[in-house]
Design an enzyme around this catalytic site. Structure first.
Site, PDB file in Angstrom:
ATOM      1  N   HIS A   1       0.919  -1.405   0.332  1.00  0.00           N
ATOM      2  CA  HIS A   1       0.561  -0.307  -0.403  1.00  0.00           C
ATOM      3  C   HIS A   1       0.710   1.139  -0.077  1.00  0.00           C
ATOM      4  O   HIS A   1       0.245   1.896  -0.862  1.00  0.00           O
ATOM      5  CB  HIS A   1      -0.941   0.001   1.425  1.00  0.00           C
ATOM      6  CG  HIS A   1      -1.962  -1.108   1.036  1.00  0.00           C
ATOM      7  ND1 HIS A   1      -2.822  -0.641   0.305  1.00  0.00           N
ATOM      8  CD2 HIS A   1      -2.060  -1.576   1.456  1.00  0.00           C
ATOM      9  CE1 HIS A   1      -4.012  -1.782   0.159  1.00  0.00           C
ATOM     10  NE2 HIS A   1      -3.991  -2.583   1.120  1.00  0.00           N
TER      11      HIS A   1
ATOM     12  N   ARG B   1      23.962  37.084 -18.486  1.00  0.00           N
ATOM     13  CA  ARG B   1      23.059  38.174 -18.285  1.00  0.00           C
ATOM     14  C   ARG B   1      23.634  39.378 -17.292  1.00  0.00           C
ATOM     15  O   ARG B   1      23.369  38.422 -15.600  1.00  0.00           O
ATOM     16  CB  ARG B   1      21.806  37.420 -17.996  1.00  0.00           C
ATOM     17  CG  ARG B   1      20.275  38.226 -18.232  1.00  0.00           C
ATOM     18  CD  ARG B   1      19.196  37.829 -18.151  1.00  0.00           C
ATOM     19  NE  ARG B   1      19.203  37.143 -16.668  1.00  0.00           N
ATOM     20  CZ  ARG B   1      18.305  36.373 -16.171  1.00  0.00           C
ATOM     21  NH1 ARG B   1      17.217  36.812 -17.172  1.00  0.00           N
ATOM     22  NH2 ARG B   1      18.222  36.222 -15.319  1.00  0.00           N
TER      23      ARG B   1
ATOM     24  N   GLY C   1      13.483  35.115 -23.394  1.00  0.00           N
ATOM     25  CA  GLY C   1      12.983  34.814 -22.316  1.00  0.00           C
ATOM     26  C   GLY C   1      11.689  34.563 -22.125  1.00  0.00           C
ATOM     27  O   GLY C   1      10.781  35.514 -21.464  1.00  0.00           O
TER      28      GLY C   1
ATOM     29  N   CYS D   1      15.915  30.904 -23.581  1.00  0.00           N
ATOM     30  CA  CYS D   1      17.021  30.870 -22.466  1.00  0.00           C
ATOM     31  C   CYS D   1      15.900  30.296 -21.330  1.00  0.00           C
ATOM     32  O   CYS D   1      16.047  30.043 -20.357  1.00  0.00           O
ATOM     33  CB  CYS D   1      18.151  31.470 -22.335  1.00  0.00           C
ATOM     34  SG  CYS D   1      17.168  33.556 -21.870  1.00  0.00           S
TER      35      CYS D   1
END
Lengths: 864, 210
Positions: free
Chosen positions: A448, A609, A747, A813
């Protein structure tokens, strides 16, 4: 051409007797004769066709015959049944009544393809109360015979002799022993059946045929056909096989598959059982194949032959008679273990039996992900507490809790817990749902706990022997080792291993045969695959998994740990002097981070970035500021809607020294790394741009920073400047942005939020599930790129950008970069690369290859 | 059901008794508490833990005492016989749920293979056919247990109507959830511990191997 028009042609090689025209036996097709008569699976059933194939390959088969589908009902008639009995006796060289070399019959059915819901096999046809003792004497044990015999009588009684099922079930409930069951069933038939149960083999066979066909016509069988989208009037072929009875220690039956499920290597895997074969697999394990008295050589030869012939991992059923193996069934495994499929594809391609492209086509991106499941990262120094049974896949680490209540309490605070229990009851289910993983002392893969854990998608290990719980003392013992509630523990639901302490969960590298296939996939795909990575360690992992570069390095992640005070000082500085001091410290820290990252990237592309984090992630919580002044300044900066407020390029334009500091650190790091001979292809990316002027202004900051570094170090750092496209306006202004940007990276996470107007966390919790249930969405737009809305914006942006700067590099990305369908969409738009998290890189490579193959198929072109 | 009034504030309060028995057999209640739950919390028989309502230890012992049939009685013997017929089928339903959730090689079943899923449905049908005579027998000796067959058939209908969660999801009254409740009731009625239960199941299944 109807099968009844043809005559059986004698084949000297097999010595099959000629059946004279006009007899009912004409329609019977011995195994191996189907092809000659022009019959295929539609008439012979999948089983009949398979047996034909085995005979043609020269492999040993159980003697038997097929009654083709069109004529199957005729087996219910005595004359045809008699002919069938006679023919099987001839084919097997035995007679039913023979005491020393006894023969019984098995009746089975098959459809033209492998389907579910076939009526069960009826074996032991030909036995009667008078002959049972002699048969048991030959076999050496009674139960095997009686159990199968009882099952056969039960089916025939209900479906061919009109005895009510409830009556039979009730009687059987009170009769646990098989031998008595036969007696009880036969007397129920005598009392309530349309006729007494016959002793004559041919009559039993005819009734058995009637029963199977009636079962095929039952509501449950019709439902099953509907569920499989099969025609309601689909007909079955019937098969009469010889059941050669022999002593139990030299006879039996078994199954085997051709490949080891763990390693995928060619190796006979399976088990065998003694006694008479039943329809359903017996509850116990059976004996390993190496205990077969006659050896496994013939079996392995058969498996190898079949693999080459079927070009897939294979599964066989076989019988053992006097230590000799005959095949009862053989087929390509419907869903073989992944490693087996991958190994076979690689093997066949290496042998030249399969092209590399064909091999790559066989393994889907989802299957690649399957093979790279998260595992516990083992260094060798771990303390193994116990090895239980793998019950639910996945790896997890957490705090030990010993009760459902405690699990709920801790989980509510966000703590990861592992629920350890000796047993499970319904009361434990909420705890299991709240836990990160479950460990039980009892039970197994079908317990179970395992069922619930799998239903909830939680890793679980069950059946850990030696586990002793002491709730009162708050401890759990693994043998001698005592672990307290609150201690950390880690487990792997695929291997069953449980370790003390917190192990890191990571993705395993691909097995060698998969690496081979992925290399072939790389040759096929056009789309590039890069990784979203923020640290040198992540880069290394990703490169090992085949990434071509870094598509996104999120510099803010470098600030969310111990560096957080630095950025806070910059943002909350009381005056310009304090701010400049903070900037210097920040620059130094960033320089360190960048140097490590660039060194790891090597000569490959890396897109950095510049800072993009909403302000609220950097500000101290109310009351946490260093002093009253800072508290005030922080309060002034707090926003109602930080995700749409002062972040990204906007923050940089209001705190003008921020990006120059980052850029200088980056360029200096590049110069340092270049001095060691490594020259990464540097790309500097600006986040959250919506106005071309934002980009132009910041581009100037970056240029100035490059000049400053050149002046200081004498190194002119080569770089490309680009922008994220993550707002609808940016997509629509792509042409204007392309004047200042040498590359774009879409993005797609933010672009999806802003295009739909979804706040991701909120709708994931409340809206998406409902929309999927209603059929508005087939998948979450955050997992799979929305082709109609968000995708259209991406396509538009690509077109507009290319009209201004034809060679502009375009990448994706967001998380979508790791989703196969999104990847196919991006490939279709002609984007240059996708960038995804490290553990999705192999999936992306395979998905890009499949997308290229599909495109080739669609245009009809091929370079095969 | 005996209202032995052991620990319940009002012995003759049928709804309260029923509610606490139901909660203990279910193990928990998820979602917004229904009207019958408020009195349980007030009576100290249930507590709210985040999104779920749990029975207290006191409630569990009270219900165990309430449900237990007299040891050595004729009723106990008859229920035990049904329980022993139940156990081998209990082994099978777990195998079926397992087969539904994962392929034989252990990978998750993504339900893309109609034939495989139809095969599991066939095995489920075998289990359902096997448990019906047992439940019919049980209904004669344990009042109220007839609803289990109804609930199982409800779950089966919903499953066949296209709701895959109705076989084994712990988040609804799926076939497996109802089954677990039935099993739990049998154990409380007969006063059998989980450890004993497992041992008996193993023994009965081994004995049936032939």
């Amino acid at each position: 051409m109807s099968v009844t028009d043809r005559e059986a042609a004698p084949t000297p090689a097999s010595g099959t007797p000629l059946l004279s025209p006009g007899t009912p036996g004409r329609i019977l097709v011995p195994y191996g004769q189907g092809r000659i008569r022009g019959l295929d699976a539609d008439e012979l059933g999948a089983h009949g066709a398979a047996m034909d194939g085995l005979v043609a390959l020269g492999l040993p088969v159980v003697p038997g015959l097929t009654v083709p589908a069109a004529a199957a009902a005729s087996l219910c008639e005595p004359a045809t049944a008699e002919a069938a009995v006679e023919l099987v006796e001839q084919l097997s060289g035995r007679r039913i009544g023979d005491v020393t070399r006894p023969l019984l019959l098995r009746l089975s059915a098959s459809a033209p393809t492998e389907i579910a819901g076939l009526p069960p096999d009826l074996a032991c046809l030909g036995v009667a109360p008078g002959t049972a003792d002699d048969l048991c004497a030959v076999i050496g044990q009674a139960d095997a015979l009686y159990e199968v015999w009882a099952a056969t009588v039960r089916v025939i009684a209900e479906h061919a002799l009109d005895v009510p099922g409830a009556l039979l079930d009730d009687a059987l409930l009170d009769t646990p022993r098989s031998a008595e069951r036969v007696e009880v069933l036969l007397s129920l038939v005598a009392e309530h059946g349309s006729r007494p149960f016959p002793d004559a083999p041919a009559q039993q066979l005819a009734l058995a045929a009637r029963a199977l066909l009636a079962r095929w016509d039952s509501p449950r069988a019709r439902r099953s056909r509907r569920a499989q989208r099969l025609p309601a009037d689909l007909t079955l072929a019937l098969h009469v096989q010889a059941l050669r009875i022999g002593p139990a220690d030299h006879s039996g039956y078994g199954t085997a598959v051709s490949r080891d499920p763990e390693t995928g290597r060619l190796s006979a895997q399976g088990s065998f059982f003694r006694g008479v074969r039943r329809s359903a697999p017996p509850p116990h394990r059976g004996e390993p194949l190496d205990r077969l008295a006659g050896g496994t050589a013939l079996l392995e030869h058969s498996l190898l032959t079949l693999e080459r012939h079927l070009s897939a991992p294979v599964s066989v059923d076989f019988e053992v008679r006097d230590d000799e193996i005959s095949l009862l069934a053989a087929s390509a495994q419907l869903r073989p273990p992944l490693r087996a499929s991958v190994c076979l594809a690689a093997d066949l391609a290496r042998d030249g039996a399969l092209g590399q492209e064909a091999a790559v086509r066989r393994i889907t991106p989802a299957q690649v992900q399957e093979l790279l499941h998260p595992q516990l990262r083992l260094t060798g120094g771990e303390e193994l507490l116990v090895r239980g049974l793998p019950a639910s896949p996945g790896a997890a680490t957490g705090t030990v809790v010993l009760s459902s209540e405690r699990a709920l309490e801790l989980a509510a605070d966000g703590t990861r817990v592992v629920l350890v229990a000796a047993e499970t009851t319904p009361a434990d289910v909420p705890g299991m749902l709240a836990a990160a993983a479950v460990l039980t002392g009892s039970g197994g893969i079908a317990s179970h706990a395992a069922v619930v854990a799998r239903g909830a998608g939680k890793p679980a290990v069950c059946g850990a022997e030696g586990l002793r719980l002491d709730r009162a003392a708050g401890t759990v013992r693994f043998g001698e080792r005592v672990v307290r509630e609150g201690d950390p523990i880690s487990l792997d639901g695929r291997t069953g291993a449980v370790y003390a302490g917190t192990l890191s969960v990571s993705v395993a590298g691909p097995p060698p045969e998969l690496s081979t296939l992925l290399t072939w996939a790389d040759d096929i795909r056009r789309l590039g695959v890069r990784v979203n990575a923020d640290t040198a360690a992540e880069v290394e992992t990703a490169l090992a998994l085949g990434a071509e570069g870094v598509g996104l390095c999120r510099t803010e992640h470098q600030f969310l740990g111990e560096r957080l005070p630095l950025i806070r000082r910059v943002l909350l500085a009381a005056d310009p002097t304090a701010r400049d001091e903070a900037l210097v410290a920040l620059e130094r820290a960033q320089h360190e981070d960048f140097t490590a990252l660039l060194a790891a990237v090597g000569d490959r592309p890396v897109t950095v970035r510049l800072l993009d984090a909403p302000l609220h992630e950097f500000l101290p919580a109310p009351g946490e500021a260093l002093d009253a002044g800072e508290e005030q300044r922080a309060a002034a900066l707090r926003e109602a809607n930080p995700m749409l407020g002062l972040r990204g390029v906007r923050l940089a334009l209001l705190h003008e020294r921020l990006y120059p500091a980052q850029a200088e650190a980056l360029f200096t790091a590049w110069a340092d790394v270049a001095a060691t001979g490594i020259r990464p292809e540097l790309e500097v990316m600006i986040p959250l741009v919506s106005l071309p002027q934002e980009l132009a202004t910041v581009a100037a900051y970056v240029r100035d920073a490059a000049d400053a570094v050149a002046a200081r170090t004498g190194v002119e750092v080569p770089y490309r400047l680009g922008t994220m496209i993550e707002t609808p306006r940016a997509a629509l202004m792509a042409a204007e942005l392309a004047e200042h940007a040498e590359f774009f990276s879409f993005g797609t996470n933010d672009l999806t939020q802003l295009t739909y107007g979804f706040s991701r966390d909120d709708v994931e919790r409340q809206v998406l599930a409902s929309y999927q249930e209603r059929g508005f969405l087939t998948a979450s737009p955050f997992a799979r790129l929305d082709p109609h809305g968000v995708g259209a914006l991406v396509g538009l942006a690509a077109e507009r950008a290319r009209s201004v700067r034809p060679g502009i590099k375009l990448g994706v990305c967001g998380e979508h970069g790791g989703d196969p369908e999104s990847i196919a969409f991006c490939d279709g738009l002609g984007l240059d690369y996708v960038s995804c998290s490290a553990h999705r890189v192999p999936v992306a490579r395979m998905a890009a290859a499949h997308s290229a193959l599909r495109a080739r198929d669609d245009t009809g072109g091929s370079t095969r | 059901m005996q209202s032995a009034a052991v620990d319940l504030p009002d012995a003759s309060d049928e709804p309260l008794t029923e509610a606490v028995v139901d909660l203990v057999l279910r193990g928990m209640w998820r979602g917004r508490p229904a009207s019958e739950h408020r009195p349980l919390v007030d009576a100290g028989l249930a507590t709210v833990k985040g999104p779920v309502l749990l029975p207290t230890e006191r409630a569990k012992s009270a219900v165990a005492r309430l449900l237990r049939v007299p040891a050595g009685s004729e009723q106990e013997k008859l229920i035990t016989a049904a329980y022993e017929a139940f156990l081998p089928v209990n082994r099978k339903i777990r195998d079926v749920c397992t087969a539904w959730q994962c392929r034989p090689d252990g990978t998750a079943n993504d339900h893309s293979d109609d034939v495989y899923d139809a095969g599991v449905r066939e095995s489920l049908e075998d289990v359902h056919e096997a448990v019906q005579p047992v439940l019919r027998r049980l209904d004669r000796v344990l009042a109220g247990s007839g609803r289990y067959l109804t609930d199982l058939e409800d779950a089966l209908d919903r499953f066949d109507d296209g709701g895959p969660q109705w076989l084994a999801s712990p988040l609804c009254d799926s076939y497996h959830t109802v089954w677990m409740r039935l099993h739990q009731e049998l154990l409380l009625v007969l006063g059998i511990s989980r450890a004993e239960d497992e041992a008996r199941e193993e023994e009965l299944v081994t004995r049936g191997r032939g």
